[in-house]
Motif scaffolding. Structure first.
Motif, PDB file in Angstrom:
ATOM      1  N   VAL A  53       0.873  -1.166   0.000  1.00 23.96           N
ATOM      2  CA  VAL A  53       0.000   0.000   0.000  1.00 23.96           C
ATOM      3  C   VAL A  53       0.910   1.216   0.000  1.00 23.96           C
ATOM      4  O   VAL A  53       1.914   1.259   0.718  1.00 23.96           O
ATOM      5  CB  VAL A  53      -0.920   0.013   1.251  1.00 23.96           C
ATOM      6  CG1 VAL A  53      -1.581   1.359   1.446  1.00 23.96           C
ATOM      7  CG2 VAL A  53      -1.962  -1.074   1.163  1.00 23.96           C
ATOM      8  N   SER A  54       0.567   2.221  -0.784  1.00 26.19           N
ATOM      9  CA  SER A  54       1.357   3.454  -0.812  1.00 26.19           C
ATOM     10  C   SER A  54       1.046   4.313   0.400  1.00 26.19           C
ATOM     11  O   SER A  54      -0.085   4.339   0.884  1.00 26.19           O
ATOM     12  CB  SER A  54       1.054   4.254  -2.081  1.00 26.19           C
ATOM     13  OG  SER A  54       1.435   3.513  -3.220  1.00 26.19           O
ATOM     14  N   ALA A  55       2.042   5.040   0.858  1.00 24.05           N
ATOM     15  CA  ALA A  55       1.861   5.950   1.991  1.00 24.05           C
ATOM     16  C   ALA A  55       0.985   7.122   1.577  1.00 24.05           C
ATOM     17  O   ALA A  55       1.079   7.606   0.449  1.00 24.05           O
ATOM     18  CB  ALA A  55       3.211   6.452   2.480  1.00 24.05           C
ATOM     19  N   THR A  56       0.146   7.570   2.499  1.00 19.06           N
ATOM     20  CA  THR A  56      -0.661   8.764   2.240  1.00 19.06           C
ATOM     21  C   THR A  56      -0.111   9.973   2.989  1.00 19.06           C
ATOM     22  O   THR A  56      -0.554  11.086   2.768  1.00 19.06           O
ATOM     23  CB  THR A  56      -2.129   8.536   2.645  1.00 19.06           C
ATOM     24  OG1 THR A  56      -2.175   8.197   4.036  1.00 19.06           O
ATOM     25  CG2 THR A  56      -2.751   7.424   1.815  1.00 19.06           C
ATOM     26  N   ALA A  57       0.851   9.738   3.885  1.00 23.56           N
ATOM     27  CA  ALA A  57       1.517  10.816   4.626  1.00 23.56           C
ATOM     28  C   ALA A  57       2.857  10.283   5.116  1.00 23.56           C
ATOM     29  O   ALA A  57       3.068   9.073   5.183  1.00 23.56           O
ATOM     30  CB  ALA A  57       0.662  11.275   5.804  1.00 23.56           C
ATOM     31  N   TYR A  58       3.755  11.172   5.437  1.00 21.23           N
ATOM     32  CA  TYR A  58       5.073  10.776   5.939  1.00 21.23           C
ATOM     33  C   TYR A  58       5.368  11.478   7.252  1.00 21.23           C
ATOM     34  O   TYR A  58       4.801  12.515   7.547  1.00 21.23           O
ATOM     35  CB  TYR A  58       6.164  11.149   4.926  1.00 21.23           C
ATOM     36  CG  TYR A  58       6.102  10.318   3.664  1.00 21.23           C
ATOM     37  CD1 TYR A  58       6.711   9.080   3.605  1.00 21.23           C
ATOM     38  CD2 TYR A  58       5.406  10.773   2.551  1.00 21.23           C
ATOM     39  CE1 TYR A  58       6.633   8.310   2.456  1.00 21.23           C
ATOM     40  CE2 TYR A  58       5.327  10.012   1.400  1.00 21.23           C
ATOM     41  CZ  TYR A  58       5.949   8.790   1.356  1.00 21.23           C
ATOM     42  OH  TYR A  58       5.871   8.032   0.219  1.00 21.23           O
ATOM     43  N   THR A  85      -2.788   4.215   9.680  1.00 24.30           N
ATOM     44  CA  THR A  85      -3.522   4.102   8.419  1.00 24.30           C
ATOM     45  C   THR A  85      -2.886   4.893   7.283  1.00 24.30           C
ATOM     46  O   THR A  85      -3.243   4.702   6.127  1.00 24.30           O
ATOM     47  CB  THR A  85      -4.982   4.559   8.599  1.00 24.30           C
ATOM     48  OG1 THR A  85      -5.001   5.880   9.123  1.00 24.30           O
ATOM     49  CG2 THR A  85      -5.737   3.625   9.527  1.00 24.30           C
ATOM     50  N   SER A  86      -1.938   5.772   7.598  1.00 26.83           N
ATOM     51  CA  SER A  86      -1.267   6.538   6.537  1.00 26.83           C
ATOM     52  C   SER A  86       0.067   5.926   6.127  1.00 26.83           C
ATOM     53  O   SER A  86       0.659   6.326   5.140  1.00 26.83           O
ATOM     54  CB  SER A  86      -1.056   7.987   6.990  1.00 26.83           C
ATOM     55  OG  SER A  86      -0.199   8.040   8.109  1.00 26.83           O
ATOM     56  N   GLY A  88       2.697   3.558   4.505  1.00 25.87           N
ATOM     57  CA  GLY A  88       2.791   2.649   3.369  1.00 25.87           C
ATOM     58  C   GLY A  88       3.584   1.422   3.784  1.00 25.87           C
ATOM     59  O   GLY A  88       4.369   1.467   4.733  1.00 25.87           O
ATOM     60  N   GLN A 180      -3.979  -2.486   8.513  1.00 21.05           N
ATOM     61  CA  GLN A 180      -3.647  -1.129   8.947  1.00 21.05           C
ATOM     62  C   GLN A 180      -4.717  -0.656   9.914  1.00 21.05           C
ATOM     63  O   GLN A 180      -5.899  -0.647   9.578  1.00 21.05           O
ATOM     64  CB  GLN A 180      -3.595  -0.172   7.762  1.00 21.05           C
ATOM     65  CG  GLN A 180      -2.365  -0.328   6.908  1.00 21.05           C
ATOM     66  CD  GLN A 180      -2.389   0.658   5.768  1.00 21.05           C
ATOM     67  OE1 GLN A 180      -3.235   0.550   4.894  1.00 21.05           O
ATOM     68  NE2 GLN A 180      -1.470   1.600   5.785  1.00 21.05           N
TER      69      GLN A 180
END
Length: 193
Positions: A53-58, A85-86, A88, A180
């Motif tokens: 799953v790609s990250a939605t935030a870092y 949940t953010s 990846g 997640q």
């Protein structure tokens, strides 16, 4: 094997025909109930192909890694408070664990190796201060796998450019899933197919 359930009336007849105020001993009732207990059905549809799953935030750092064993699977939990949940991830079976940046091979015991990569550094991105005490090539701190049906070994790979890498040695190439949750990422590996 044929299991027969005995009702209260049948048990009373077996205990002496006519029952006038007699009670069936508690042990007899619990033994009969235990003999008919259902066996837990374990999920088998997870598969062993890579999952990502790609990250939605870092920026949310990893603070702990812990393990547990359940009736159907062994579990590895990555605590990322506020960012589960953010985060990846990439989880896949590999032939060997190659440490990020250095390219060195890290030995991992077991019949198969799962490489787990999370977009959660083991350090504070603002200060560089460690948030998780993993040491490259060493077992994960605080995790003991004695008695686990599936897990055999854990190794910290690295935390490089915001990605933490872990090697998980398992008994064989078995089905796994990744979950997640709000404050963690969970990797479950089934005990059997």
């Amino acid at each position: 094997m044929h299991t027969r359930r005995w009702g209260m009336a049948s048990a009373m007849v077996l205990l002496g025909g006519t029952v006038l105020g007699a009670a069936v001993p508690a042990a007899a009732v619990s033994t009969a109930a235990g003999a008919t207990a259902a066996v837990t059905a374990c999920p088998t549809g997870w598969g062993s192909l890579p999952k990502s799953v790609s990250a939605t935030a870092y920026g949310d750092p990893l603070t702990d890694i812990r393990s547990g064993t359940h009736e159907c699977y062994d579990r590895l939990v990555f605590d990322v408070p506020g960012g589960g949940t953010s985060v990846g991830y990439q989880v896949s079976y590999v032939s060997k664990l190659i440490q990020d940046a250095s390219g060195e091979t890290i030995p991992v015991s077991g019949g198969a190796i799962l490489e787990i990569r999370l977009s959660a550094p083991s350090y504070d991105p603002n200060t560089g201060a460690p948030t998780y005490p993993g040491v490259s090539g060493q077992p994960l701190p605080g995790i003991t796998l004695t008695g686990y049906p599936t897990f055999r070994d854990t190794r910290f790979g690295s935390s490089f450019e915001g990605v933490t890498q872990v090697g998980l040695g398992v008994r064989a190439r078995l089905p796994f899933r990744v979950l997640q949750l709000s404050d963690r990422v969970v990797v479950d590996v089934a005990h059997t197919w």
